[in-house]
Design a protein around this motif. Structure first.
Motif, PDB file in Angstrom:
ATOM      1  N   TRP A   1      -5.068   2.211  -5.535  1.00 16.76           N
ATOM      2  CA  TRP A   1      -6.304   3.342  -5.914  1.00 16.76           C
ATOM      3  C   TRP A   1      -6.403   4.480  -5.218  1.00 16.76           C
ATOM      4  O   TRP A   1      -7.127   4.076  -3.635  1.00 16.76           O
ATOM      5  CB  TRP A   1      -7.175   2.555  -6.790  1.00 16.76           C
ATOM      6  N   SER A   2      -6.696   5.736  -5.538  1.00 16.94           N
ATOM      7  CA  SER A   2      -7.398   6.757  -4.489  1.00 16.94           C
ATOM      8  C   SER A   2      -8.467   7.021  -5.507  1.00 16.94           C
ATOM      9  O   SER A   2      -7.955   7.440  -6.776  1.00 16.94           O
ATOM     10  CB  SER A   2      -6.300   7.520  -4.624  1.00 16.94           C
ATOM     11  N   SER A   3      -9.724   7.865  -4.905  1.00 16.84           N
ATOM     12  CA  SER A   3     -10.458   8.540  -5.638  1.00 16.84           C
ATOM     13  C   SER A   3     -11.124   9.651  -4.628  1.00 16.84           C
ATOM     14  O   SER A   3     -11.481   9.409  -3.289  1.00 16.84           O
ATOM     15  CB  SER A   3     -11.348   7.537  -5.810  1.00 16.84           C
ATOM     16  N   LYS A   4     -11.101  10.519  -5.799  1.00 15.19           N
ATOM     17  CA  LYS A   4     -12.033  12.001  -5.041  1.00 15.19           C
ATOM     18  C   LYS A   4     -13.308  12.279  -5.211  1.00 15.19           C
ATOM     19  O   LYS A   4     -13.824  13.662  -4.655  1.00 15.19           O
ATOM     20  CB  LYS A   4     -11.730  13.090  -4.528  1.00 15.19           C
ATOM     21  N   THR A   5     -13.580  11.192  -6.347  1.00 16.75           N
ATOM     22  CA  THR A   5     -14.697  12.079  -7.315  1.00 16.75           C
ATOM     23  C   THR A   5     -15.736  10.386  -7.621  1.00 16.75           C
ATOM     24  O   THR A   5     -14.658   9.059  -7.370  1.00 16.75           O
ATOM     25  CB  THR A   5     -14.166  12.359  -8.667  1.00 16.75           C
ATOM     26  N   ASP A   6     -17.306  11.025  -8.044  1.00 19.22           N
ATOM     27  CA  ASP A   6     -17.667   9.192  -8.026  1.00 19.22           C
ATOM     28  C   ASP A   6     -17.612   9.201  -9.711  1.00 19.22           C
ATOM     29  O   ASP A   6     -16.591  10.042 -10.241  1.00 19.22           O
ATOM     30  CB  ASP A   6     -19.305   9.632  -7.681  1.00 19.22           C
TER      31      ASP A   6
ATOM     32  N   GLN B   1      -0.027   8.306 -12.587  1.00 15.92           N
ATOM     33  CA  GLN B   1       0.184   8.425 -14.523  1.00 15.92           C
ATOM     34  C   GLN B   1      -0.944   7.245 -14.134  1.00 15.92           C
ATOM     35  O   GLN B   1      -1.727   7.509 -16.013  1.00 15.92           O
ATOM     36  CB  GLN B   1       1.417   7.912 -14.524  1.00 15.92           C
ATOM     37  N   ILE B   2      -1.941   6.524 -13.882  1.00 13.39           N
ATOM     38  CA  ILE B   2      -2.848   5.536 -14.196  1.00 13.39           C
ATOM     39  C   ILE B   2      -3.659   6.031 -14.117  1.00 13.39           C
ATOM     40  O   ILE B   2      -4.090   6.443 -12.766  1.00 13.39           O
ATOM     41  CB  ILE B   2      -2.106   4.261 -13.756  1.00 13.39           C
ATOM     42  N   VAL B   3      -4.952   6.061 -14.856  1.00 13.25           N
ATOM     43  CA  VAL B   3      -6.801   6.280 -14.296  1.00 13.25           C
ATOM     44  C   VAL B   3      -7.376   5.895 -14.982  1.00 13.25           C
ATOM     45  O   VAL B   3      -7.125   5.507 -16.071  1.00 13.25           O
ATOM     46  CB  VAL B   3      -7.225   7.858 -14.686  1.00 13.25           C
ATOM     47  N   ASN B   4      -8.089   5.177 -13.886  1.00  9.03           N
ATOM     48  CA  ASN B   4      -9.303   3.848 -14.680  1.00  9.03           C
ATOM     49  C   ASN B   4     -10.404   4.271 -13.548  1.00  9.03           C
ATOM     50  O   ASN B   4     -11.152   4.060 -12.470  1.00  9.03           O
ATOM     51  CB  ASN B   4      -9.309   2.755 -13.819  1.00  9.03           C
ATOM     52  N   GLY B   5     -11.226   4.762 -14.820  1.00  7.16           N
ATOM     53  CA  GLY B   5     -12.586   5.998 -14.455  1.00  7.16           C
ATOM     54  C   GLY B   5     -12.094   6.347 -12.682  1.00  7.16           C
ATOM     55  O   GLY B   5     -11.514   7.435 -13.540  1.00  7.16           O
ATOM     56  N   PRO B   6     -12.641   7.009 -12.200  1.00  8.81           N
ATOM     57  CA  PRO B   6     -12.797   7.679 -10.890  1.00  8.81           C
ATOM     58  C   PRO B   6     -11.282   7.840  -9.917  1.00  8.81           C
ATOM     59  O   PRO B   6     -10.541   8.255  -9.483  1.00  8.81           O
ATOM     60  CB  PRO B   6     -13.431   7.704 -10.133  1.00  8.81           C
TER      61      PRO B   6
ATOM     62  N   PRO C   1      -3.253  -2.492 -16.338  1.00  8.65           N
ATOM     63  CA  PRO C   1      -4.271  -1.912 -15.142  1.00  8.65           C
ATOM     64  C   PRO C   1      -5.213  -0.722 -15.428  1.00  8.65           C
ATOM     65  O   PRO C   1      -6.167  -0.207 -14.625  1.00  8.65           O
ATOM     66  CB  PRO C   1      -3.294  -1.580 -13.682  1.00  8.65           C
ATOM     67  N   GLU C   2      -5.214   0.293 -16.276  1.00  6.40           N
ATOM     68  CA  GLU C   2      -5.567   1.052 -17.053  1.00  6.40           C
ATOM     69  C   GLU C   2      -7.654   0.372 -17.697  1.00  6.40           C
ATOM     70  O   GLU C   2      -8.332   1.385 -17.665  1.00  6.40           O
ATOM     71  CB  GLU C   2      -5.613   1.106 -18.122  1.00  6.40           C
ATOM     72  N   LYS C   3      -6.578  -1.291 -17.447  1.00 11.04           N
ATOM     73  CA  LYS C   3      -8.208  -1.782 -17.832  1.00 11.04           C
ATOM     74  C   LYS C   3      -9.466  -2.527 -17.551  1.00 11.04           C
ATOM     75  O   LYS C   3      -9.749  -3.730 -17.780  1.00 11.04           O
ATOM     76  CB  LYS C   3      -7.659  -1.978 -19.144  1.00 11.04           C
TER      77      LYS C   3
ATOM     78  N   THR D   1       8.804   2.694  -4.146  1.00 11.05           N
ATOM     79  CA  THR D   1      10.218   2.012  -5.036  1.00 11.05           C
ATOM     80  C   THR D   1      10.190   3.481  -4.912  1.00 11.05           C
ATOM     81  O   THR D   1      10.237   4.348  -5.177  1.00 11.05           O
ATOM     82  CB  THR D   1       9.788   1.685  -6.668  1.00 11.05           C
ATOM     83  N   LYS D   2      11.769   3.325  -5.479  1.00 12.67           N
ATOM     84  CA  LYS D   2      12.566   4.519  -6.005  1.00 12.67           C
ATOM     85  C   LYS D   2      12.777   4.804  -7.401  1.00 12.67           C
ATOM     86  O   LYS D   2      13.465   5.667  -7.719  1.00 12.67           O
ATOM     87  CB  LYS D   2      14.428   4.274  -5.456  1.00 12.67           C
ATOM     88  N   ALA D   3      12.094   4.307  -7.684  1.00 12.99           N
ATOM     89  CA  ALA D   3      11.572   4.994  -9.529  1.00 12.99           C
ATOM     90  C   ALA D   3      10.119   6.170  -9.445  1.00 12.99           C
ATOM     91  O   ALA D   3      10.665   7.136 -10.370  1.00 12.99           O
ATOM     92  CB  ALA D   3      10.952   3.906  -9.881  1.00 12.99           C
ATOM     93  N   THR D   4      10.440   6.397  -8.411  1.00 15.19           N
ATOM     94  CA  THR D   4       9.376   8.027  -8.485  1.00 15.19           C
ATOM     95  C   THR D   4      10.118   8.801  -7.817  1.00 15.19           C
ATOM     96  O   THR D   4      11.559   9.098  -7.675  1.00 15.19           O
ATOM     97  CB  THR D   4       7.997   7.632  -7.040  1.00 15.19           C
ATOM     98  N   GLY D   5       9.347  10.102  -8.362  1.00 15.17           N
ATOM     99  CA  GLY D   5      10.056  11.822  -8.752  1.00 15.17           C
ATOM    100  C   GLY D   5      10.323  11.909  -6.670  1.00 15.17           C
ATOM    101  O   GLY D   5       8.790  10.934  -6.015  1.00 15.17           O
ATOM    102  N   ALA D   6      10.896  12.729  -6.700  1.00 18.91           N
ATOM    103  CA  ALA D   6      10.962  13.386  -4.854  1.00 18.91           C
ATOM    104  C   ALA D   6       9.640  13.623  -4.482  1.00 18.91           C
ATOM    105  O   ALA D   6       9.251  13.307  -3.245  1.00 18.91           O
ATOM    106  CB  ALA D   6      12.258  14.001  -4.835  1.00 18.91           C
ATOM    107  N   ILE D   7       8.999  14.639  -5.074  1.00 19.09           N
ATOM    108  CA  ILE D   7       7.892  14.703  -4.530  1.00 19.09           C
ATOM    109  C   ILE D   7       6.497  14.086  -4.514  1.00 19.09           C
ATOM    110  O   ILE D   7       5.995  13.857  -4.029  1.00 19.09           O
ATOM    111  CB  ILE D   7       7.389  15.768  -6.001  1.00 19.09           C
ATOM    112  N   THR D   8       7.067  13.260  -5.275  1.00 14.90           N
ATOM    113  CA  THR D   8       5.724  11.896  -5.067  1.00 14.90           C
ATOM    114  C   THR D   8       6.546  10.555  -4.330  1.00 14.90           C
ATOM    115  O   THR D   8       5.351  10.765  -2.759  1.00 14.90           O
ATOM    116  CB  THR D   8       5.549  10.783  -6.242  1.00 14.90           C
TER     117      THR D   8
END
Length: 191
Positions: free
Chosen positions: A75-80, A34-39, A178-180, A48-55
């Motif tokens: 953080w994860s990135s698959k792009t430049d 849910q948080i995006v910062n550049g790539p 964290p977004e900035k 945490t328990k706060a995430t959904g089952a799929i996550t």
């Protein structure tokens, strides 16, 4: 056909469909946070328990053994920086200023989520093993061949890859927004 055969076929088909759908839903790794910062993308709910089952299932499938965000942010990135997929045939510059964390690392993974097999046995760089210039900027080359100087993460020709940035004990300024936050730039230099 006997009725129990129909039930058995329906049960087997339902299980196959359900397992296939679950495998497909959790196969995206940690992208789509849910948080995006550049790539880079993340979720402060990993670990945490706060995430959904799929996550939670995607985190488990990725083998992350995630800690809560107050301890580690992933953080994860698959792009430049331009939004193009990371390509093992190309040369990239990964650079930035020191991160607002007690310790940080960047690890390279293949498309299946495994450490990139390479003869140099190098899979990661961290804040303790990259040098900064007089402006406080560090730089790592990601390429299939070792550069003449500087830190290096080996890419593998003809394979895509993704990066995971781990920030251990992120500072209060980072946690506030964290977004900035200033995260490493991933710039393609050529193929």
């Amino acid at each position: 056909m006997k009725s129990w055969h129909r039930y058995a076929i329906a049960l087997a088909g339902g299980l196959a469909l359900g397992l296939g759908a679950a495998w497909w839903l959790t196969g995206g790794g940690l992208q789509g946070g849910q948080i995006v910062n550049g790539p880079w993308t993340t979720s402060l709910g990993y670990g945490t328990k706060a995430t959904g089952a799929i996550t939670r299932a995607a985190v488990a499938r990725a083998g992350l053994l995630a800690l809560p965000a107050k301890e580690t942010v992933y953080w994860s990135s698959k792009t430049d920086a331009a939004g193009a997929p990371l390509d093992g045939n190309c040369r990239y510059s990964l650079s930035g200023k020191l991160l607002d964390a007690r310790w940080w690392s960047v690890t390279i993974y293949d498309a299946a989520g495994y450490l990139v097999a390479n003869d140099a046995n190098i899979w990661s760089v961290n804040g303790a093993n990259v040098a900064t210039d007089d402006q406080g900027v560090w730089r790592v080359t990601i390429a299939p061949t070792r550069p003449i100087e500087g830190a290096w993460l080996p890419g593998i020709k003809d394979q895509s890859f993704h990066l995971t940035l781990r920030m251990y004990n992120p500072g209060p300024a980072f946690r506030a927004d964290p977004e900035k936050a200033s995260l490493p730039a991933i710039v393609k230099e050529g193929c």
